[in-house]
Write a protein that holds these residues in place. Structure first.
Motif, PDB file in Angstrom:
ATOM      1  N   GLN A 242       8.622   7.657  -8.117  1.00  0.00           N
ATOM      2  CA  GLN A 242       7.653   7.933  -9.175  1.00  0.00           C
ATOM      3  C   GLN A 242       6.407   7.106  -8.898  1.00  0.00           C
ATOM      4  OE1 GLN A 242      10.172   6.967 -12.681  1.00  0.00           O
ATOM      5  NE2 GLN A 242       9.783   9.070 -13.342  1.00  0.00           N
ATOM      6  N   ASP A 243       5.272   7.764  -8.863  1.00  0.00           N
ATOM      7  CA  ASP A 243       4.022   7.095  -8.529  1.00  0.00           C
ATOM      8  C   ASP A 243       2.946   7.552  -9.506  1.00  0.00           C
ATOM      9  OD1 ASP A 243       2.151   5.573  -7.272  1.00  0.00           O
ATOM     10  OD2 ASP A 243       2.158   6.669  -5.373  1.00  0.00           O
ATOM     11  N   GLU A 244       2.304   6.598 -10.163  1.00  0.00           N
ATOM     12  CA  GLU A 244       1.196   6.887 -11.069  1.00  0.00           C
ATOM     13  C   GLU A 244       0.005   6.033 -10.659  1.00  0.00           C
ATOM     14  OE1 GLU A 244       2.196   6.518 -15.187  1.00  0.00           O
ATOM     15  OE2 GLU A 244       4.233   7.280 -14.917  1.00  0.00           O
ATOM     16  N   TYR A 245      -1.182   6.624 -10.683  1.00  0.00           N
ATOM     17  CA  TYR A 245      -2.371   5.859 -10.302  1.00  0.00           C
ATOM     18  C   TYR A 245      -3.622   6.505 -10.879  1.00  0.00           C
ATOM     19  CZ  TYR A 245      -2.279   9.385  -6.534  1.00  0.00           C
ATOM     20  OH  TYR A 245      -2.207  10.552  -5.807  1.00  0.00           O
ATOM     21  N   GLY A 246      -4.607   5.654 -11.117  1.00  0.00           N
ATOM     22  CA  GLY A 246      -5.857   6.112 -11.697  1.00  0.00           C
ATOM     23  C   GLY A 246      -6.793   6.701 -10.662  1.00  0.00           C
ATOM     24  N   LEU A 247      -7.713   7.542 -11.153  1.00  0.00           N
ATOM     25  CA  LEU A 247      -8.716   8.175 -10.308  1.00  0.00           C
ATOM     26  C   LEU A 247     -10.098   7.703 -10.716  1.00  0.00           C
ATOM     27  CD1 LEU A 247      -7.359  11.845 -10.326  1.00  0.00           C
ATOM     28  CD2 LEU A 247      -7.083  10.142  -8.508  1.00  0.00           C
TER      29      LEU A 247
END
Length: 662
Positions: A242-247
């Motif tokens: 699971q990977d979450e990151y901002g743009l």
């Protein structure tokens, strides 16, 4: 710094190598397992590098591309703090295959630079890099090279009792925290392994301030088991990521969106010692992955969703009789890819690849030859545009010499073909990650790369020298270039269209239109690296090293492909004893002025890095590391990044890690 100055700098560094460095010392060769013909790295006919666990921990940074960017011939797409894909010798995207344990990593990272690679160095035991065409073994997608991230999710070695490998770290530039733990235990002939990894970072600092919305959050869970014996090994593993990151916001002052991706990977691998005619070894690999990737708008509402589900399998039979060794193999891939949402720029596509190959090497001692052949059929079926089929032939022939002890010279000519990807054929829509409108061409043909590579290597205990030069001439290189018009969207009136830039409605938001075309192109360059023991003082052995890399790319009809990495020179000095290792290095990146028409110049920069590690017990049971990156807080921008004008690379960073094995 100009190119000539860089060359003078490397030449000056080479003078530091004393004649004492040629003392006779025997060292164990590093074995490359990614290529079908396993062998010593130093005798590979193409450039190869191996990062072991200590090297990975030292370089661990953001995405996979950033972790590998310090290796000769490798750079990064550097799209934020989480999404970075490796570029090898100026070739990236669908031309570099990223593998996990020798099998493809099925994700969406080749479709867009803001899509993270699911393979990560956080829990890797080693990473192997093959520079140059590896299409014989891994298909046209490896026309530029291969990165293989290897872990022990499926144990390949027997485990007596219990073994624990753990890592914990913190970084200052982004208030980052990271950790990984792997627990292995055995029960007779069965070996088990459980693993977990995590990384959390806040928006990172640059000399110009904090990069908005550049936070990351990664979680991985792994479980696997294998039968291990004198006959070989075979096992199964499951890995969930699971990977979450901002743009980065599209406009300054606005809130940015973010990406949430999830992948479950089921994998089985085995390696058997057999006696079947001429064959003495059989290995297989199979994996199935389900991948889902959702792009969330700044207000938290879900936007475009990318789905990728598929499998890949390969089977290889190896033989070795006297001077002759070789392998034959088959590889099958079936992947369904779909983008759903208002900003989906490609409709549902199924890609099926079938490849068969053979590679042989005859070694007469002083000299030898190596060659191979691969046939591959690609079938691509798009729900809106119908189907295309491509038949690709790739082949190579090489010769090598050992003119004197510890020397290896090699040269290879190769012809490799790559079929267009689904994005290159069928994309048609707004691509906000690159702030452009992308249009594919369903009539594209495969691209053909005719390459030549020559290598010279010398290794003798405390001294190592390696030089590679290459030229790749592409017939029908597929490039994404500006078409000359803009796509505009008027949210007030609800209208949109294509027009010349000066004819679009004044209040409409405009996006440059890019389309995929085929042009003949040349890529020329090389890498040279050396290291030597200088002297001993105070119980420490001092070693100097240097590396220089360069690639020049141009279209035969004039102009340059975009985002080609600039020349880079690295100089380092290291001191080591049984308990301590200290290193200081400078990385000098040249200006990039050889530009595509739609690019801007990128200024060069010089980074100063230093690090020290302490091993209280004199071995790997416990290692404490303190690393400093960009200690002078230099303003640096990666020319290879779509975001290079909007987002600088991280500023000064101190990173502390603790690694233990017991």
């Amino acid at each position: 710094m100009h190119l000539t100055a860089l060359m003078r700098g490397f030449a000056a560094a080479s003078i530091l190598i004393p004649s004492a460095a040629f003392a006779q010392t025997v060292t164990e060769p590093e074995i490359v397992v990614t290529a079908p013909l396993e062998g010593a790295r130093i005798e590979s006919l193409q450039g190869a590098d191996i990062l072991r666990r200590d090297d990975i921990v030292r370089n661990l940074s953001g995405g996979l591309g950033d972790t590998l960017a310090s290796q000769p011939g490798v750079s990064s797409t550097a799209f934020g703090a989480a999404a970075s894909r490796p570029i090898i010798r100026g070739l990236g995207e669908d031309r570099v295959r990223v593998l996990q344990n020798g099998i493809g990593a099925i994700d969406a990272s080749t479709a867009s630079p803001d899509h993270a690679v699911t393979a990560d160095g956080l829990d890797a035991e080693r990473i192997e890099i093959l520079r140059g065409a590896a299409a014989l073994a891994y298909g046209g997608n490896a026309i530029g090279g291969v990165v293989n991230v290897i872990d022990q999710s499926i144990p390949t070695r027997a485990i007596d009792g219990m073994r624990v490998d753990a890592l914990a770290g913190a970084s200052s530039v982004d208030d980052g925290r990271q950790g990984a733990v792997s627990i292995g235990f055995g029960a007779g002939a069965v070996a088990f392994r459980l693993g977990a990894g995590a990384r959390d970072t806040d928006p990172y600092d640059t000399p110009l301030g904090v990069v908005e919305n550049s936070w990351t959050q990664l979680r991985t869970l792994t479980g696997g088991a294998a039968l291990v014996g004198d006959w070989g090994h075979a096992g199964f593993a499951v890995k969930h990521t699971q990977d979450e990151y901002g743009l980065l916001p599209h406009h300054a002052g606005e809130a940015g969106g973010h990406i949430e991706l999830e992948q479950t990977r089921y994998e089985s691998r085995g390696d058997f010692r057999i006696q079947a005619g001429p064959f003495d070894r059989l290995d297989y690999g199979f994996q199935h992955s389900d991948y889902e990737h959702t792009e969330f708008e700044a207000d938290g509402q879900p936007g475009t969703v990318f789905l990728s589900s598929g499998w890949e399998g390969r089977l290889e039979a190896h033989h070795r009789q006297g001077r002759l060794q070789g392998a034959i193999g088959v590889q099958l891939t079936d992947i369904d890819f779909e983008a759903i949402g208002e900003e989906a720029f490609i409709t549902a596509t199924t890609t099926r690849d079938t490849g068969v190959f053979a590679v042989e090497r005859w070694d007469a001692g002083v000299w030898g030859i190596e060659g191979g052949l691969r046939f591959e059929r690609r079938e691509i079926e798009n729900v809106s545009n119908g189907a295309r089929q491509f038949e690709n032939w790739s082949g190579s022939a090489g010769v090598f010499f050992r003119p004197a002890q510890n020397w290896f010279l090699g040269a290879t000519v190769a012809r490799a073909q790559r079929a267009p990807s689904a994005v290159e054929l069928f994309s048609d829509g707004l691509h906000l990650a690159t702030e452009s409108y992308e249009i594919g061409d369903s009539a594209l043909n495969q691209e053909t790369a005719n390459s030549f590579e020559a290598s010279a290597r010398y290794t003798n205990g405390p001294f190592r020298l390696e030089a590679n030069i290459f030229r790749v001439s592409f017939d029908g290189y597929i490039a994404l270039v500006e078409r000359g018009d803009t796509f505009w969207v008027d949210e007030v009136s609800g209208t949109e269209g294509f027009d010349p830039p000066d004819a679009a409605p004044t209040d409409a938001e405009q996006f440059s239109v890019f389309h995929f075309v085929q042009r003949d192109a040349d890529f020329i360059g090389g890498e040279i690296s050396a290291s030597a023991r200088l002297f001993e003082a105070g119980g420490f052995v001092f070693t100097a090293d240097g590396a220089y890399e360069i690639v020049r790319a141009s279209f035969d009809a004039g102009g340059h492909p975009p985002r080609i990495p600039p020349a880079t020179l690295t100089l380092g000095l290291e001191a080591q004893n049984d308990h301590w290792t200290g290193r200081v290095e400078t990385i000098d990146v040249a200006d990039q002025t050889r530009l595509a028409p739609f690019e801007t110049r990128t200024d060069g920069y010089t980074l100063v890095n230093a690090g020290v590690s302490y091993r209280p017990f004199g071995d790997s049971r416990l290692t404490l590391r303190l690393d400093g990156r960009n200690l002078t807080d230099e303003l640096a921008r990666a020319h290879t990044s779509f975001l290079k004008d909007d987002q600088a690379l991280p500023g000064r960073n101190l990173r502390f890690t603790v690694a233990t094995q017991f």
